[in-house]
Design a protein around this motif. Structure first.
Motif, mmCIF file in Angstrom:
data_model
loop_
_atom_site.group_PDB
_atom_site.id
_atom_site.type_symbol
_atom_site.label_atom_id
_atom_site.label_comp_id
_atom_site.label_asym_id
_atom_site.label_seq_id
_atom_site.Cartn_x
_atom_site.Cartn_y
_atom_site.Cartn_z
ATOM 1 N N PHE A 1 0.851 -1.190 0.170
ATOM 2 C CA PHE A 1 -0.007 -0.024 -0.194
ATOM 3 C C PHE A 1 0.736 1.194 0.026
ATOM 4 O O PHE A 1 0.568 2.114 -0.691
ATOM 5 N N LEU A 2 1.846 1.119 0.718
ATOM 6 C CA LEU A 2 2.824 2.396 0.635
ATOM 7 C C LEU A 2 3.425 2.765 -0.457
ATOM 8 O O LEU A 2 3.581 3.816 -0.985
ATOM 9 N N LEU A 3 3.934 1.512 -1.148
ATOM 10 C CA LEU A 3 4.716 1.647 -2.394
ATOM 11 C C LEU A 3 3.650 2.311 -3.490
ATOM 12 O O LEU A 3 3.807 2.900 -4.298
ATOM 13 N N ALA A 4 2.399 1.645 -3.468
ATOM 14 C CA ALA A 4 1.300 2.374 -4.406
ATOM 15 C C ALA A 4 1.114 3.759 -4.019
ATOM 16 O O ALA A 4 0.860 4.331 -5.172
ATOM 17 N N ARG A 5 1.119 4.133 -2.745
ATOM 18 C CA ARG A 5 0.637 5.665 -2.753
ATOM 19 C C ARG A 5 1.931 6.344 -3.047
ATOM 20 O O ARG A 5 1.899 7.409 -3.644
ATOM 21 N N LEU A 6 3.104 5.880 -2.992
ATOM 22 C CA LEU A 6 4.132 6.589 -3.197
ATOM 23 C C LEU A 6 4.364 6.800 -5.022
ATOM 24 O O LEU A 6 5.013 7.804 -5.334
ATOM 25 N N ASP A 7 3.961 5.765 -5.411
ATOM 26 C CA ASP A 7 3.898 5.840 -7.052
ATOM 27 C C ASP A 7 2.895 6.898 -7.551
ATOM 28 O O ASP A 7 2.738 7.265 -8.825
ATOM 29 N N GLN A 8 1.921 7.128 -6.796
ATOM 30 C CA GLN A 8 0.679 7.907 -7.170
ATOM 31 C C GLN A 8 1.066 9.456 -6.585
ATOM 32 O O GLN A 8 0.066 9.967 -6.067
ATOM 33 N N MET A 9 2.157 10.142 -6.989
ATOM 34 C CA MET A 9 2.392 11.324 -6.590
ATOM 35 C C MET A 9 2.010 11.563 -5.163
ATOM 36 O O MET A 9 1.142 12.526 -4.722
ATOM 37 N N PRO A 10 2.585 11.105 -4.023
ATOM 38 C CA PRO A 10 2.374 11.233 -2.708
ATOM 39 C C PRO A 10 2.702 12.781 -2.450
ATOM 40 O O PRO A 10 3.122 13.575 -2.841
ATOM 41 N N GLU A 11 1.928 13.078 -1.167
ATOM 42 C CA GLU A 11 2.175 14.476 -0.596
ATOM 43 C C GLU A 11 3.047 14.227 0.591
ATOM 44 O O GLU A 11 2.818 13.342 1.348
ATOM 45 N N TYR A 12 4.401 14.964 0.596
ATOM 46 C CA TYR A 12 5.418 14.940 1.318
ATOM 47 C C TYR A 12 5.179 16.200 2.254
ATOM 48 O O TYR A 12 5.026 17.442 1.651
ATOM 49 N N ARG A 13 5.724 16.294 3.536
ATOM 50 C CA ARG A 13 5.788 17.630 4.074
ATOM 51 C C ARG A 13 6.972 18.244 3.975
ATOM 52 O O ARG A 13 7.846 17.412 3.374
ATOM 53 N N THR A 14 7.097 19.616 3.728
ATOM 54 C CA THR A 14 8.243 20.239 3.083
ATOM 55 C C THR A 14 8.449 21.160 4.388
ATOM 56 O O THR A 14 7.966 22.224 4.545
ATOM 57 N N VAL A 15 9.316 20.623 5.292
ATOM 58 C CA VAL A 15 10.130 21.296 6.459
ATOM 59 C C VAL A 15 11.475 21.289 6.472
ATOM 60 O O VAL A 15 12.153 20.263 6.107
#
Length: 487
Positions: free
Chosen positions: A291-305
């Motif tokens: 599931f994590l890999l699928a989310r990462l492949d679909q343009m995940p949202e990362y915190r930018t700090v």
């Protein structure tokens, strides 16, 4: 071709018509000028009263082809002067029938045949005698007839020549298109690697061939990527099925054992339950990774700090050292080997600290799991510029599935290296593949599900960086997380 032929034919016909009209006008003006400048001989004027009605053999002879008719005061024709073998002009019997105005020549037919004469009326002021001077138009009409015939021949030859040469030129110009057609048929029927031969940028067909070749390259690349993606998907499904089948088989086996032997001792039942729980946890971890890999492949949202990579690496080293139980010695240092550990400086970048810590933790976990006990593991942190030696770019002994960064780009780097046996080139080439494990038996005791480095690569790419591996047989492995430096 037909448009050019019609246009050229119209131009030739217009030029010929203008030429005929101009020449006819010029020749007619020459005749009129001769008539205007004509002066009667004195002998002809003196004998005007005694002239016969038709010229006699010994009558007055005028120069060239001039003919002169005399009309008396009452307007009746007295006779003519001049002679020759050709039929003379048809003079009227009286001046009342004359259409010619004095000083303005006109055209009259000949007495016989199809020829014409040009006549001019002149009045003698002394005795009011009327003279009509005439010149034949045979030369003019003959020249014009020959010119018209010549123009017709030239016009026909020009049209036929234009059609013939035009068809040849068009076929010659379309020859590259014919070759393009044959090549396209071969590409469709046999080989997609064929390309159009005519790529001269100075011609329209050459530029068209270049564009089509570029399009074919992209289509072939897209087909290859599609085939690779389909093969990768099939391999992914097969690997995922293999990973899930092992714990499912274990759970199913212990469940059937419990049903068949309900009177087993409590210790055996507890051991079987522990195995069921362990395999269920393994399945849960594998599903979470998928599931994590699928989310990462679909343009995940990362915190930018802002993230201090030195503190992040220190946390990862502390957690790894706690799980290593003294089997490995984990050290934290700087990229610059001359810097003492006590003088390390913060290295800041922008990103998601939780995900970046997950990457470093995975790299440390792999180093501890896949190296013999007692192998030193080194974690180095620093800021540098992308290059063949420092990382971020490609070189022959470096492996990465991410695109390289531009040479000289400011970057932040975390290296996780070990002094273990290293990897073979064929193993290093596949180490970032999903579900790939160096252990051919795919044993759980020698590694996880094979998704850790794939997840770490996706996280690195999501932060605009890349994960790469430098390895040499007998000299250990160095995994390097390269991230853009904070502006």
């Amino acid at each position: 071709m037909w448009g050019v032929t019609l246009l050229a034919a119209a131009a030739v016909l217009t030029a010929q018509t203008i030429g005929v009209v101009v020449l006819h006008s010029w020749l007619l003006n020459r005749v009129d000028q001769q008539l205007t400048e004509f002066a009667l001989p004195d002998q002809a004027i003196a004998d005007a009263d005694n002239l016969p009605r038709s010229p006699a053999p010994d009558s007055v002879t005028l120069p060239s082809d001039f003919r002169v008719a005399y009309y008396n005061v009452s307007g009746h024709k007295q006779g003519t002067v001049g002679g020759g073998k050709k039929p003379g002009p048809k003079f009227p019997r009286s001046t009342d029938e004359l259409q010619s105005v004095e000083g303005h020549p006109t055209t009259v037919p000949a007495e016989s045949g199809d020829s014409h004469w040009r006549v001019l009326r002149m009045n003698e002021a002394a005795d009011h005698t009327t003279f009509v001077v005439a010149l034949p138009l045979d030369t003019l009409e003959g020249a014009m007839s020959k010119l018209v015939v010549l123009n017709i021949v030239v016009f026909a030859a020009a049209v036929i020549g234009l059609i013939s040469v035009g068809r040849w030129v068009v076929r010659l110009g379309l020859l590259p298109l014919t070759r393009m057609e044959h090549t396209a048929q071969d590409i469709t029927a046999t080989d997609l690697s064929l390309r159009l031969p005519d790529t001269d940028p100075r011609t329209e067909t050459g530029r068209l061939s270049t564009v089509l070749n570029d399009m074919l390259d992209r289509l072939q690349q897209a087909l290859q990527e599609r085939e690779f993606s389909e093969a990768r998907l099939r391999r992914f499904v097969a690997d995922a099925g293999h990973e899930l089948r092992t714990p499912l088989t274990s759970i199913q086996g212990f469940a059937q054992l419990a049903l068949r032997h309900p009177d087993r001792p409590a210790a055996d039942r507890r051991k079987a339950d522990e195995q069921v729980v362990e395999n269920a946890a393994r399945m849960d971890l594998l599903v979470d990774d998928l599931f994590l890999l699928a989310r990462l492949d679909q343009m995940p949202e990362y915190r930018t700090v802002p993230v201090d990579l030195l503190s992040l690496a220190a946390d990862a080293v502390s957690a790894a050292a706690a799980h290593a139980d003294g089997a490995h010695r984990v050290t934290l240092g700087s990229l610059d080997e001359q810097v003492d550990n006590g003088e390390l400086e913060p290295v800041e970048t922008l990103g998601d600290p939780h995900r970046l810590l997950q990457v470093v933790g995975n790299l440390l976990s792999n180093a501890l799991r896949h190296t013999p006990p007692g192998t030193p593991v080194h974690v180095r942190v620093g800021a540098t510029r992308a290059g063949a030696r420092t990382g971020g770019t490609s070189r022959p002994d470096r492996t990465s599935t991410s695109p390289p960064l531009a040479e000289g780009t400011p970057v932040c780097v975390i290296e996780v290296g070990d002094d273990g046996p290293g990897l073979l080139p064929e193993e290093a080439a596949r180490v970032f593949e999903r579900f790939y494990r160096v252990d051919p038996s795919r044993s759980r005791a020698h590694g996880g599900s094979g998704l850790g480095l794939a997840i770490a690569t996706a996280i690195a790419q999501g932060h605009g960086g890349r994960l790469e591996l430098d390895t040499t047989i007998g000299h250990g492995c160095t995994f390097r997380l390269v991230l853009p430096a904070r502006d």
